[in-house]
Write a protein that holds these residues in place. Structure first.
Motif, PDB file in Angstrom:
ATOM      1  N   UNK A  72       0.773  -1.438   0.600  1.00 29.13           N
ATOM      2  CA  UNK A  72      -0.297  -0.092  -0.456  1.00 29.13           C
ATOM      3  C   UNK A  72       1.066   0.760  -0.191  1.00 29.13           C
ATOM      4  N   UNK A  73       0.389   2.398  -0.915  1.00 32.47           N
ATOM      5  CA  UNK A  73       1.589   3.402  -1.027  1.00 32.47           C
ATOM      6  C   UNK A  73       0.963   4.312  -0.328  1.00 32.47           C
ATOM      7  N   UNK A  74       2.183   5.622   0.348  1.00 31.05           N
ATOM      8  CA  UNK A  74       1.528   6.665   1.109  1.00 31.05           C
ATOM      9  C   UNK A  74       0.491   6.713   0.671  1.00 31.05           C
ATOM     10  N   UNK A  75       0.254   7.416  -0.517  1.00 29.86           N
ATOM     11  CA  UNK A  75      -0.662   8.117  -1.131  1.00 29.86           C
ATOM     12  C   UNK A  75      -2.317   7.880  -0.762  1.00 29.86           C
ATOM     13  N   UNK A  97       8.851  -8.671   7.614  1.00 22.97           N
ATOM     14  CA  UNK A  97       8.914  -7.388   8.079  1.00 22.97           C
ATOM     15  C   UNK A  97       7.882  -6.661   7.395  1.00 22.97           C
ATOM     16  N   UNK A  98       7.562  -6.312   5.481  1.00 23.39           N
ATOM     17  CA  UNK A  98       6.629  -6.287   5.245  1.00 23.39           C
ATOM     18  C   UNK A  98       4.837  -5.827   5.732  1.00 23.39           C
ATOM     19  N   UNK A  99       4.396  -6.265   6.422  1.00 23.47           N
ATOM     20  CA  UNK A  99       3.282  -6.077   6.616  1.00 23.47           C
ATOM     21  C   UNK A  99       3.740  -5.572   8.400  1.00 23.47           C
ATOM     22  N   UNK A 100       4.653  -5.257   9.142  1.00 18.84           N
ATOM     23  CA  UNK A 100       4.871  -5.014  10.832  1.00 18.84           C
ATOM     24  C   UNK A 100       5.212  -3.213  10.078  1.00 18.84           C
ATOM     25  N   UNK A 102       1.668  -1.601   8.987  1.00 20.13           N
ATOM     26  CA  UNK A 102       1.407  -1.080  10.550  1.00 20.13           C
ATOM     27  C   UNK A 102       1.510   0.282  11.301  1.00 20.13           C
ATOM     28  N   UNK A 103       2.672   0.031  10.671  1.00 23.57           N
ATOM     29  CA  UNK A 103       3.648   1.282  11.274  1.00 23.57           C
ATOM     30  C   UNK A 103       3.570   2.258  11.107  1.00 23.57           C
ATOM     31  N   UNK A 104       3.371   1.996   9.436  1.00 27.03           N
ATOM     32  CA  UNK A 104       2.885   3.070   8.968  1.00 27.03           C
ATOM     33  C   UNK A 104       1.520   3.841   8.754  1.00 27.03           C
ATOM     34  N   UNK A 105       0.309   3.166   8.785  1.00 31.71           N
ATOM     35  CA  UNK A 105      -0.890   3.014   9.149  1.00 31.71           C
ATOM     36  C   UNK A 105      -1.048   3.878  10.831  1.00 31.71           C
ATOM     37  N   UNK A 106      -0.126   3.262  11.557  1.00 32.10           N
ATOM     38  CA  UNK A 106      -0.154   4.146  12.548  1.00 32.10           C
ATOM     39  C   UNK A 106       0.312   5.487  13.225  1.00 32.10           C
ATOM     40  N   UNK A 107       0.954   5.261  12.173  1.00 34.04           N
ATOM     41  CA  UNK A 107       1.663   6.778  12.778  1.00 34.04           C
ATOM     42  C   UNK A 107       0.248   8.483  11.306  1.00 34.04           C
ATOM     43  N   UNK A 108       0.373   7.535  10.929  1.00 33.08           N
ATOM     44  CA  UNK A 108      -0.564   8.791   9.511  1.00 33.08           C
ATOM     45  C   UNK A 108      -2.027   8.438  10.374  1.00 33.08           C
ATOM     46  N   UNK A 109      -1.926   7.647  11.679  1.00 31.11           N
ATOM     47  CA  UNK A 109      -3.491   7.778  12.281  1.00 31.11           C
ATOM     48  C   UNK A 109      -3.338   8.467  13.473  1.00 31.11           C
ATOM     49  N   UNK A 110      -2.419   8.793  13.656  1.00 31.78           N
ATOM     50  CA  UNK A 110      -1.916   9.336  15.028  1.00 31.78           C
ATOM     51  C   UNK A 110      -1.650  11.315  14.039  1.00 31.78           C
ATOM     52  N   UNK A 111      -1.653  11.087  13.195  1.00 33.60           N
ATOM     53  CA  UNK A 111      -1.068  12.238  12.254  1.00 33.60           C
ATOM     54  C   UNK A 111      -2.586  13.007  12.393  1.00 33.60           C
ATOM     55  N   UNK A 112      -3.515  12.285  11.786  1.00 37.49           N
ATOM     56  CA  UNK A 112      -5.177  12.687  11.756  1.00 37.49           C
ATOM     57  C   UNK A 112      -6.143  12.622  12.875  1.00 37.49           C
TER      58      UNK A 112
END
Length: 65
Positions: free
Chosen positions: A1-4, A44-47, A50-60
């Motif tokens: 999943x891309x950051x966009x 590793x990719x899944x971890x 999850x980190x990317x999703x969590x970071x974006x959730x925190x930002x929002x």
């Protein structure tokens, strides 16, 4: 999943996606303990996802306060 793609998700969608990915990671780890999985880099990719999703959730969540 891309950051966009991640940035386009809502808070509820992010929470749902994090839950689904955590469940998938748990299943992958269990399968890897029993016998070697076909692609161990998937763990590793899944971890990282999850980190990317969590970071974006925190930002929002912080932006909405």
């Amino acid at each position: 999943m891309k950051t966009t793609d991640i940035k386009g998700l809502t808070v509820a969608e992010l929470k749902e996606k994090i839950g689904a990915e955590k469940e998938a990671l748990r299943k992958l780890q269990f399968a890897h303990q029993i016998s070697s999985v076909e692609n161990p880099m998937k763990l590793k990719e899944t971890r990282k996802l999850i980190a990317r999703l969590s970071t974006e959730l925190t930002v929002k969540e912080r932006a909405s306060k």
